[in-house]
Enzyme design. Structure first.
Site, mmCIF file in Angstrom:
data_model
loop_
_atom_site.group_PDB
_atom_site.id
_atom_site.type_symbol
_atom_site.label_atom_id
_atom_site.label_comp_id
_atom_site.label_asym_id
_atom_site.label_seq_id
_atom_site.Cartn_x
_atom_site.Cartn_y
_atom_site.Cartn_z
ATOM 1 N N SER A 78 -90.404 -36.799 -60.925
ATOM 2 C CA SER A 78 -90.122 -35.249 -61.033
ATOM 3 C C SER A 78 -88.944 -35.183 -61.757
ATOM 4 O O SER A 78 -88.553 -34.017 -62.250
ATOM 5 C CB SER A 78 -89.980 -34.758 -59.704
ATOM 6 O OG SER A 78 -91.103 -34.144 -59.037
ATOM 7 N N LYS A 81 -89.354 -33.111 -64.823
ATOM 8 C CA LYS A 81 -89.051 -31.612 -64.885
ATOM 9 C C LYS A 81 -87.695 -31.194 -65.613
ATOM 10 O O LYS A 81 -87.795 -29.963 -65.853
ATOM 11 C CB LYS A 81 -89.289 -31.358 -63.460
ATOM 12 C CG LYS A 81 -90.552 -31.351 -63.072
ATOM 13 C CD LYS A 81 -90.590 -30.548 -61.684
ATOM 14 C CE LYS A 81 -92.038 -30.598 -60.957
ATOM 15 N NZ LYS A 81 -92.353 -32.191 -60.382
ATOM 16 N N SER A 138 -89.243 -28.389 -56.665
ATOM 17 C CA SER A 138 -89.862 -29.288 -57.408
ATOM 18 C C SER A 138 -91.316 -28.968 -57.730
ATOM 19 O O SER A 138 -92.334 -29.884 -57.641
ATOM 20 C CB SER A 138 -89.718 -30.983 -56.940
ATOM 21 O OG SER A 138 -90.094 -31.796 -57.936
ATOM 22 N N LYS A 266 -81.725 -33.414 -60.274
ATOM 23 C CA LYS A 266 -83.037 -33.290 -59.932
ATOM 24 C C LYS A 266 -83.343 -34.901 -59.192
ATOM 25 O O LYS A 266 -83.140 -35.783 -59.607
ATOM 26 C CB LYS A 266 -83.918 -33.389 -61.221
ATOM 27 C CG LYS A 266 -85.204 -33.062 -60.976
ATOM 28 C CD LYS A 266 -85.607 -31.648 -60.421
ATOM 29 C CE LYS A 266 -87.227 -31.425 -60.078
ATOM 30 N NZ LYS A 266 -87.364 -32.108 -58.592
#
Length: 443
Positions: A78, A81, A138, A266
């Site tokens: 993730s 992202k 997320s 993140k």
């Protein structure tokens, strides 16, 4: 294993089920490592990092303070992202999109699995609502909905992601989707035909994070949210996967991980990627960006990040070498054509700072200047206008590489355009000066 599986019907007290104490770091093969440091600074090996790769940078100078297999391309999960976050925020910043714009959800996001907020085909939400769901929870479906809103389809958005990665100087990054999901976990109808996966090195992740924090300094408005209730009808809020947020220092299950000054960025997890985290924290005005990839548990991606960030904050500092509005010794003025004045004083437009080992200074930088060609410096010139650049080079004691920073040279005052009468007699004067100089050269 799917990305960051999110259950929005649990965790009412900002707690995770798996809050076990971190395992003892296991012995791993010694990968290639490097660190910019003097001998009194600990080696990277001494940190005992239990990850596949890691890196630590300071974003304003770009200085790499720690590098541990940092250029190896790995599945980023993730952390992918972050590119979606950057591109959406950039479009808003440029006025091409608004946070209040309505996004209509289509089939692809409604069928996207893993961490999600259970969007249905036809749902409508604002860009900001979906962005928060992506940054905090997320949410894969929110991410795909934003990608389609920007480019019409996720695969067209992926083209934009890869183009931007190249512009940023990311050397290994390649994206097949906006989320970081494995190809096999994407809805089959919307799966790319090429048999590739998302990859990104720790260094590339750090570069991407650098662009986020420098181009969008308000990023923490979203990434530091501890929780977010996406719909009024939702029983419980989305909980931020980032246990290290400083704001978590009073949350019982998170306070062991909360890190002073940490406000982003993140997390990521898949079975292939392991546990990853791009973190950023600021102390005493200095921000650092860390990346760890391939940790063996959720908890360890944070304990290893703490080791990396502590290494930076304990051993380095950002020191000013040249203050803003400094006059260059051999370039106090530059010539101006067709102005009331024939030249203008110039100074640097901002300060110059370098990373140094704690306890050392940042004095002795060398400078090279470059002035805009004279035929381009034509009055009128406004105060603060760029008239050239100054490039400073500095090698800190005990550090491996010289650091380079370029700042603008700007005009100290306005220079108005001269009247024709003034310019006419100036031209005559210059003609006679040239004539007499030519005569003198004959003798």
């Amino acid at each position: 294993m799917l990305l960051n599986m999110l259950c929005i019907t649990a965790l009412p007290t900002l707690a995770f089920a798996d809050q076990t104490a971190p395992k003892t770091a296991t012995e791993t093969a010694k990968p290639s490592t490097s660190v910019s440091a003097k001998s009194s600074i600990p080696s990277v090996e001494s940190l005992g990092l239990n990850v596949k790769s890691a890196v630590l940078i300071e974003p304003t100078t770009g200085e790499v303070l720690l590098s541990y297999n940092a250029d190896n391309p790995l599945p980023p999960a993730s952390m992918t992202k972050m590119m979606t976050e950057y591109l959406v925020a950039d479009l808003v910043k440029k006025g091409k999109m608004k946070w209040t714009d309505t996004v209509t959800v289509h089939e692809n996001p409604s069928k996207t699995i893993g961490s999600r907020i259970f969007l249905a085909d036809g749902d409508q939400h604002t860009v900001e609502e979906l962005y928060i769901a992506m940054a905090v929870g997320s949410a894969n479906d929110a991410t795909v909905a934003l990608a389609e809103h920007v480019s019409g389809s996720e695969q067209e958005f992926v083209k934009l992601m890869n183009e931007t990665a190249k512009k940023m100087g990311m050397k290994t990054a390649y994206f097949i989707n906006a989320t970081g999901l494995s190809r096999s976990d994407m809805p089959s109808k919307f799966r790319p035909t090429e048999d590739r996966e998302d990859v990104m090195s720790a260094m590339d992740a750090a570069i991407l994070a650098k662009y986020i924090v420098t181009d969008h300094p308000d990023f923490a408005k979203y990434t530091s949210k501890q929780s977010y209730k996406f719909r009024p009808r939702d029983k419980n809020p989305i909980i931020n996967y980032n246990w290290m947020l400083e704001a978590n220092k009073n949350i019982p299950n998170f306070k062991a991980y909360a890190y002073p000054g940490l406000d982003g960025l993140k997390t990521g997890h898949t079975s292939n990627a392991g546990n990853c985290f791009t973190g950023t924290a600021v102390r005493n005005g200095m921000r650092l960006i860390s990346v760890v990839m391939g940790a063996d548990s959720e908890a360890h991606r944070f304990t290893e990040t703490k080791k990396v960030l502590d290494f930076g904050f304990n051993n380095f500092e950002l020191k000013q070498s040249i203050p803003a509005k400094t006059e260059i010794k051999d370039l106090a003025t530059v010539p101006i054509k067709k102005g009331v004045e024939t030249s203008v004083a110039v100074v640097t437009d901002q300060d110059v700072s370098f990373m140094v080992p704690k306890g050392t200074d940042a004095k002795g930088a060398t400078v090279k200047t470059q002035v805009i060609p004279e035929d381009k410096l034509v009055a009128p010139i406004k105060k603060g206008s760029k008239v050239g650049t100054a490039t400073y080079t500095y090698k800190a004691e005990g550090m491996d590489k010289a650091q380079v920073k370029t700042v603008n040279l700007v005009a100290v005052d306005d220079v108005e355009k001269g009247g024709w009468f003034r310019l006419f007699f100036r031209a005559i004067k210059e003609m006679f000066v040239d004539l007499f100089d030519g005569i003198k050269n004959l003798f």
